[in-house]
Design an enzyme around this catalytic site. Structure first.
Site, PDB file in Angstrom:
ATOM      1  N   HIS A 122       0.794  -1.001  -0.122  1.00 57.64           N
ATOM      2  CA  HIS A 122       0.155   0.113  -0.231  1.00 57.64           C
ATOM      3  C   HIS A 122       0.819   1.356  -0.032  1.00 57.64           C
ATOM      4  O   HIS A 122       0.579   2.210  -0.822  1.00 57.64           O
ATOM      5  CB  HIS A 122      -0.953  -0.161   1.084  1.00 57.64           C
ATOM      6  CG  HIS A 122      -1.715   1.226   1.492  1.00 57.64           C
ATOM      7  ND1 HIS A 122      -2.954   1.629   0.955  1.00 57.64           N
ATOM      8  CD2 HIS A 122      -1.368   2.308   2.067  1.00 57.64           C
ATOM      9  CE1 HIS A 122      -3.653   2.483   1.288  1.00 57.64           C
ATOM     10  NE2 HIS A 122      -2.564   3.171   1.722  1.00 57.64           N
ATOM     11  N   GLU A 123       1.547   1.243   0.881  1.00 58.24           N
ATOM     12  CA  GLU A 123       2.574   2.552   1.099  1.00 58.24           C
ATOM     13  C   GLU A 123       3.400   2.754  -0.125  1.00 58.24           C
ATOM     14  O   GLU A 123       3.480   3.789  -0.625  1.00 58.24           O
ATOM     15  CB  GLU A 123       3.684   2.430   2.065  1.00 58.24           C
ATOM     16  CG  GLU A 123       2.961   2.373   3.661  1.00 58.24           C
ATOM     17  CD  GLU A 123       1.872   3.545   3.876  1.00 58.24           C
ATOM     18  OE1 GLU A 123       2.048   4.423   3.302  1.00 58.24           O
ATOM     19  OE2 GLU A 123       0.867   3.206   4.540  1.00 58.24           O
ATOM     20  N   HIS A 126       1.866   4.793  -2.724  1.00 57.13           N
ATOM     21  CA  HIS A 126       1.942   6.270  -2.413  1.00 57.13           C
ATOM     22  C   HIS A 126       3.268   6.732  -2.813  1.00 57.13           C
ATOM     23  O   HIS A 126       3.286   7.768  -3.560  1.00 57.13           O
ATOM     24  CB  HIS A 126       1.837   6.688  -0.675  1.00 57.13           C
ATOM     25  CG  HIS A 126       0.700   6.331  -0.356  1.00 57.13           C
ATOM     26  ND1 HIS A 126      -0.614   6.779  -0.751  1.00 57.13           N
ATOM     27  CD2 HIS A 126       0.044   5.779   0.812  1.00 57.13           C
ATOM     28  CE1 HIS A 126      -1.715   6.505  -0.004  1.00 57.13           C
ATOM     29  NE2 HIS A 126      -1.291   5.856   0.997  1.00 57.13           N
ATOM     30  N   HIS A 132      -5.089   7.865  -1.880  1.00 61.03           N
ATOM     31  CA  HIS A 132      -5.843   6.801  -1.598  1.00 61.03           C
ATOM     32  C   HIS A 132      -7.284   6.687  -2.455  1.00 61.03           C
ATOM     33  O   HIS A 132      -7.728   7.520  -3.334  1.00 61.03           O
ATOM     34  CB  HIS A 132      -6.657   7.059  -0.086  1.00 61.03           C
ATOM     35  CG  HIS A 132      -5.584   6.817   0.836  1.00 61.03           C
ATOM     36  ND1 HIS A 132      -5.294   7.503   2.070  1.00 61.03           N
ATOM     37  CD2 HIS A 132      -4.601   5.887   0.916  1.00 61.03           C
ATOM     38  CE1 HIS A 132      -4.366   7.033   2.971  1.00 61.03           C
ATOM     39  NE2 HIS A 132      -3.774   5.976   2.330  1.00 61.03           N
TER      40      HIS A 132
END
Lengths: 483, 89
Positions: A122-123, A126, A132
């Site tokens: 997930h990170e 970014h 998101h």
């Protein structure tokens, strides 16, 4: 999916884990999880990732606990697991994980806790430029969902990454709008490096690491002109590779920030007698238990309190012995200064002193060339005689300057005060009043205002002091008796 | 809020959560703690909508549970604080 707006200008990215044994986990296992998480994105785009051992990699991975210098403290176990920065300079691309979480690796039998692979995947989204997503089940959905071992990137995220970096050659998923995708970063030209023992004071962009044994592949890749600007100078080497020279400035390579220690005082004053902190030719040493403060700031995780020509330092074990010391013993300020008005540590770890109508910028103990400069360079009015206080507010990580009855918000990116300022202190910082002596954000992330011999804790949410009546500074900060 | 609507109470933790993750404007703290009822209710609705739980505009059980759930520390809304990019004023 939502694209943040920034993407890397090339497709072959580098990454590096900068924490040893995070959360007590075996480093190799952690690197493997991180590698698998990046591979998830690589399999679904034209991106490639190479692990390197360098603090100049595009994506630096850290495990931190609590406040860790970026203004976004972790909260211990639970809730906030990690955060990452979108592509860009400085911290751009970096991923920070909360060391206090119970992380588990995919191959471990204990699956209580949080999957490092899931959070890292997930990170890194970014780090690559995705914000998101509100799609439940998408990897970029902000709430933790856990991932299966053979997890495949959901459609929502796949579309997002391919819109930015293109689909992999062999796999074209759906109808991704065409576009100009970032090019491959060119291979650096072969360069002959000369080993030298000469102390250099300038940054060596093409340096290699020939002597450090490590488990990473060699990293000779220089920072390319086609990439984002260099990582800032304050980034430090892996602690386990740092040469054991704790009491000398790291002079051959200025990208390593020396700690502020009494022995890293600028070389130019080495002719002075050895320091005898408690002896001063002038009888103006302040009484720590009965004084106001001119300035107070956290510098390198220590509290520095300034009064007149002197300063105290407070570390994890309390007030340092041998203080107060003359400010000029530590910082290369003019010999004749009799006080500082305000001090703060910038987000890039440089230290700014305000004295009268000028300001001084230090890299560790060393005054940067070209300083002092007038306050007007920062966008402050020429009529301003001095700054009373400067702080980076924990609530929003923005820099604020205070003077008289007014305050300014300062944009560190453009090095200039923001439009719409100054504003009235009393209208926004309730209970603080005018003409403060000092202000700073302590290690607890909270804001403290000082005036006279007392201070207020400031309630950042209610925007007023937490206690209307001042508390005495000396017992709290200096450990003095209450009477 | 309309006179008939029940007042919503959002304590510091809720307000902090909503601000931290981009549902309440960050500039608010600096202009005082003068958030309106509507502002809070909108923020909660937006959080519920984004997360996919029933949109009630109230701090109900599902919302409380969501606010306690493990999550990423980044804002859910476009928020420049994690970016170094300048934005047009």
């Amino acid at each position: 999916f939502t694209i943040h707006g920034q993407r890397w200008p090339y497709r072959n990215l580098t990454w590096s884990l900068r924490t040893n044994q995070p959360s007590g986990l075996e480093t190799g296992g952690v690197r493997l999880e991180l590698s698998k998480a990046l591979d998830l994105w690589a399999r679904n785009s034209k991106l490639t990732f190479q692990e390197v051992n360098s603090d100049r990699a595009d994506i630096l991975v850290y495990f931190h606990r609590g406040s860790h210098g970026d203004g976004y403290p972790f909260d211990g176990r639970g809730q906030i697991l990690a955060h990452a920065f979108f592509p860009g300079k400085d911290r751009g691309g970096d991923a920070h994980f909360d060391e206090e979480e119970i992380w588990y690796l995919q191959d471990s039998s204990n699956e209580e806790g949080t999957s490092l692979f899931a959070v890292a995947a997930h990170e890194f989204g970014h780090s690559l430029g995705l914000a998101h997503s509100s799609v439940q089940g998408a990897l970029m959905y902000p709430w933790y969902q856990g991932l299966s071992p053979n997890y495949e990137l959901p459609e929502d995220d796949r579309h997002g990454i391919q819109q930015m970096y293109g689909a992999p050659e062999e796999k074209l998923w759906g109808n991704i709008p065409g576009g100009v995708f970032p090019p491959e970063r060119p291979t650096p030209p072969t360069t002959t490096t000369t080993t030298t023992t000469t102390l250099a004071t300038t940054y060596r962009p093409w340096r290699t690491r020939p002597t450090r044994p490590n488990h990473y592949p060699d990293y000779g890749r220089p920072r390319r002109p086609d990439r984002y600007p260099s990582k800032p100078d304050y980034r430090t080497e892996r602690p386990d590779y740092r040469p054991q020279r704790p009491h000398k400035p790291h002079r051959h390579h200025t990208t390593t920030l020396p700690a502020i220690t009494t022995t890293t005082v600028r070389p130019t004053i080495s002719q002075r007698p050895r320091f005898r902190w408690t002896q001063s030719p002038r009888n103006d040493v302040p009484d720590k238990c009965d004084t106001s403060y001119d300035a107070i700031s956290i510098i390198r995780r220590e509290v520095f309190i300034f009064k007149g020509r002197y300063l105290w330092r407070i570390g994890d074990k309390g007030l340092y012995e041998g203080y107060p010391a003359e400010i000029t013993r530590l910082f290369n300020l003019p010999e004749d200064i009799d006080h500082v008005d305000a001090v703060y540590e910038r987000p890039d770890k440089k230290i700014v002193f305000f004295i009268g109508k000028k300001y001084y910028v230090f890299s560790a103990n060393n005054l940067e060339s070209g300083y002092p400069k007038p306050l007007t360079n920062l966008g402050l009015p020429a009529s301003l005689e001095k700054i009373d206080g400067a702080m980076v507010w924990g609530h929003n990580s923005r820099t604020y300057f205070f003077s008289g009855s007014m305050y300014w918000r300062f944009d560190e990116c453009v090095n200039y005060v923001e439009l719409d300022y100054p504003r009235d202190i009393s209208s926004n910082f309730g209970g603080v009043g005018n003409d403060i002596d000092a202000v700073f954000q302590w290690k607890d992330g909270k804001t403290y205002f000082f005036k006279g011999k007392g201070f207020w804790l400031f309630d950042d949410l209610r925007m007023k002091v937490a206690h209307e009546k001042q508390k005495l500074s000396a017992p709290f900060w200096m450990g003095c008796p209450r009477k | 809020a309309s006179p008939s609507s029940s007042m919503i109470y959002a304590d510091d933790k809720v307000q902090s959560y909503l601000t931290k993750f981009g549902y309440l404007p960050e500039s608010n703290p600096e202009t005082g703690n003068l958030r309106t009822e509507d502002q809070l209710r909108d923020a909660i609705r937006n959080l519920q909508r984004f997360s996919g739980i029933p949109v009630t505009g109230e701090i109900d059980d599902a919302t409380r549970k969501l606010m306690k759930a493990r999550r990423c520390g980044l804002s859910d809304r476009q928020n420049p604080r994690y970016s170094r990019t300048r934005r047009k004023r």
